[in-house]
Scaffold this active site. Structure first.
Site, PDB file in Angstrom:
ATOM      1  N   GLU A   1       0.826  -1.208   0.000  1.00 26.39           N
ATOM      2  CA  GLU A   1       0.000   0.000   0.000  1.00 26.39           C
ATOM      3  C   GLU A   1       0.863   1.263   0.000  1.00 26.39           C
ATOM      4  O   GLU A   1       2.090   1.195   0.124  1.00 26.39           O
ATOM      5  CB  GLU A   1      -0.945  -0.039   1.207  1.00 26.39           C
ATOM      6  CG  GLU A   1      -1.935  -1.192   1.100  1.00 26.39           C
ATOM      7  CD  GLU A   1      -2.922  -1.259   2.243  1.00 26.39           C
ATOM      8  OE1 GLU A   1      -3.891  -2.023   2.112  1.00 26.39           O
ATOM      9  OE2 GLU A   1      -2.726  -0.574   3.275  1.00 26.39           O
TER      10      GLU A   1
ATOM     11  N   CYS B   1      -1.716  -4.438  -5.714  1.00 28.88           N
ATOM     12  CA  CYS B   1      -2.296  -5.692  -5.215  1.00 28.88           C
ATOM     13  C   CYS B   1      -1.252  -6.816  -5.241  1.00 28.88           C
ATOM     14  O   CYS B   1      -0.293  -6.772  -6.018  1.00 28.88           O
ATOM     15  CB  CYS B   1      -3.466  -6.119  -6.086  1.00 28.88           C
ATOM     16  SG  CYS B   1      -4.908  -5.055  -6.012  1.00 28.88           S
TER      17      CYS B   1
ATOM     18  N   GLU C   1      -1.629  -9.810  -6.402  1.00 30.89           N
ATOM     19  CA  GLU C   1      -1.633 -10.559  -7.665  1.00 30.89           C
ATOM     20  C   GLU C   1      -0.750  -9.862  -8.713  1.00 30.89           C
ATOM     21  O   GLU C   1       0.027 -10.511  -9.416  1.00 30.89           O
ATOM     22  CB  GLU C   1      -3.062 -10.687  -8.211  1.00 30.89           C
ATOM     23  CG  GLU C   1      -3.999 -11.461  -7.302  1.00 30.89           C
ATOM     24  CD  GLU C   1      -4.754 -10.558  -6.325  1.00 30.89           C
ATOM     25  OE1 GLU C   1      -4.160  -9.587  -5.816  1.00 30.89           O
ATOM     26  OE2 GLU C   1      -5.935 -10.830  -6.084  1.00 30.89           O
TER      27      GLU C   1
ATOM     28  N   CYS D   1      -9.388  -8.672  -7.371  1.00 28.79           N
ATOM     29  CA  CYS D   1     -10.211  -7.521  -7.747  1.00 28.79           C
ATOM     30  C   CYS D   1     -10.318  -7.446  -9.274  1.00 28.79           C
ATOM     31  O   CYS D   1      -9.628  -8.180  -9.992  1.00 28.79           O
ATOM     32  CB  CYS D   1      -9.604  -6.230  -7.186  1.00 28.79           C
ATOM     33  SG  CYS D   1      -8.151  -5.625  -8.089  1.00 28.79           S
TER      34      CYS D   1
HETATM   35 ZN   LIG Z   1      -6.228  -6.469  -7.258  1.00 31.56          ZN
END
Ligand SMILES: [Zn+2]
Length: 141
Positions: free
Chosen positions: A45, A54, A56, A95
């Site tokens: 973050e 993220c 992934e 996401c």
């Molecule tokens: Zn994501």
């Protein structure tokens, strides 16, 4: 240990290195190549929230360097709130942005990438594929 267990274990270890002081939601991801090599990533973050990355996409970037997106075969994702290592929160899924990133790798690899979505313990698992999660992905075509 099965191949899936090995991949989930790598994602669990990556999750321990997540940098998530804002959401306190730790996510780890592990990308497996067709040859069994594994590249990992975790969410990272940023005080400027929208700049966060993220797990992934972090793992896919590592995979691109380690063996190339064209060899991506399978991805495991694990996650849950900080302090939750015992699971019970249910499997998490990528996401929308990560689904598109995985679809890009799948297109390079010429396969329907398998995705193991797991809880924070790696025990509650939902096995799916990128075409199931993102049936109308943008493609290079
Ligand atoms: Zn994501």
């Amino acid at each position: 240990m099965s191949g899936a267990d090995r991949l989930v274990e790598a994602a669990l270890q990556a999750r321990q290195k997540a940098y998530a002081p804002y959401s306190n939601f730790l996510v780890g991801a592990a990308v497996e190549s067709v040859n069994g090599d594994i590249a990992v990533g975790a969410n990272m973050e940023n005080a400027c929230y929208r700049l966060g990355v993220c797990a992934e996409q972090s793992a896919l970037a590592a995979a691109a360097q380690a063996f190339g997106l064209g060899k991506v075969a399978r991805i495991a994702v694990v996650g849950g709130p900080r302090g939750d290592d015992t699971g019970g929160g249910g499997p998490i899924t990528p996401c929308g942005g990560c689904r598109q990133a995985i679809a890009e790798a799948a297109q390079q690899a010429g396969c329907d990438t398998e995705i193991l979505c797991c809880d924070a313990a790696g025990e509650d698992r939902l096995t799916t594929t990128i075409r199931q999660l993102l049936p109308a992905a943008f493609t290079l075509d």
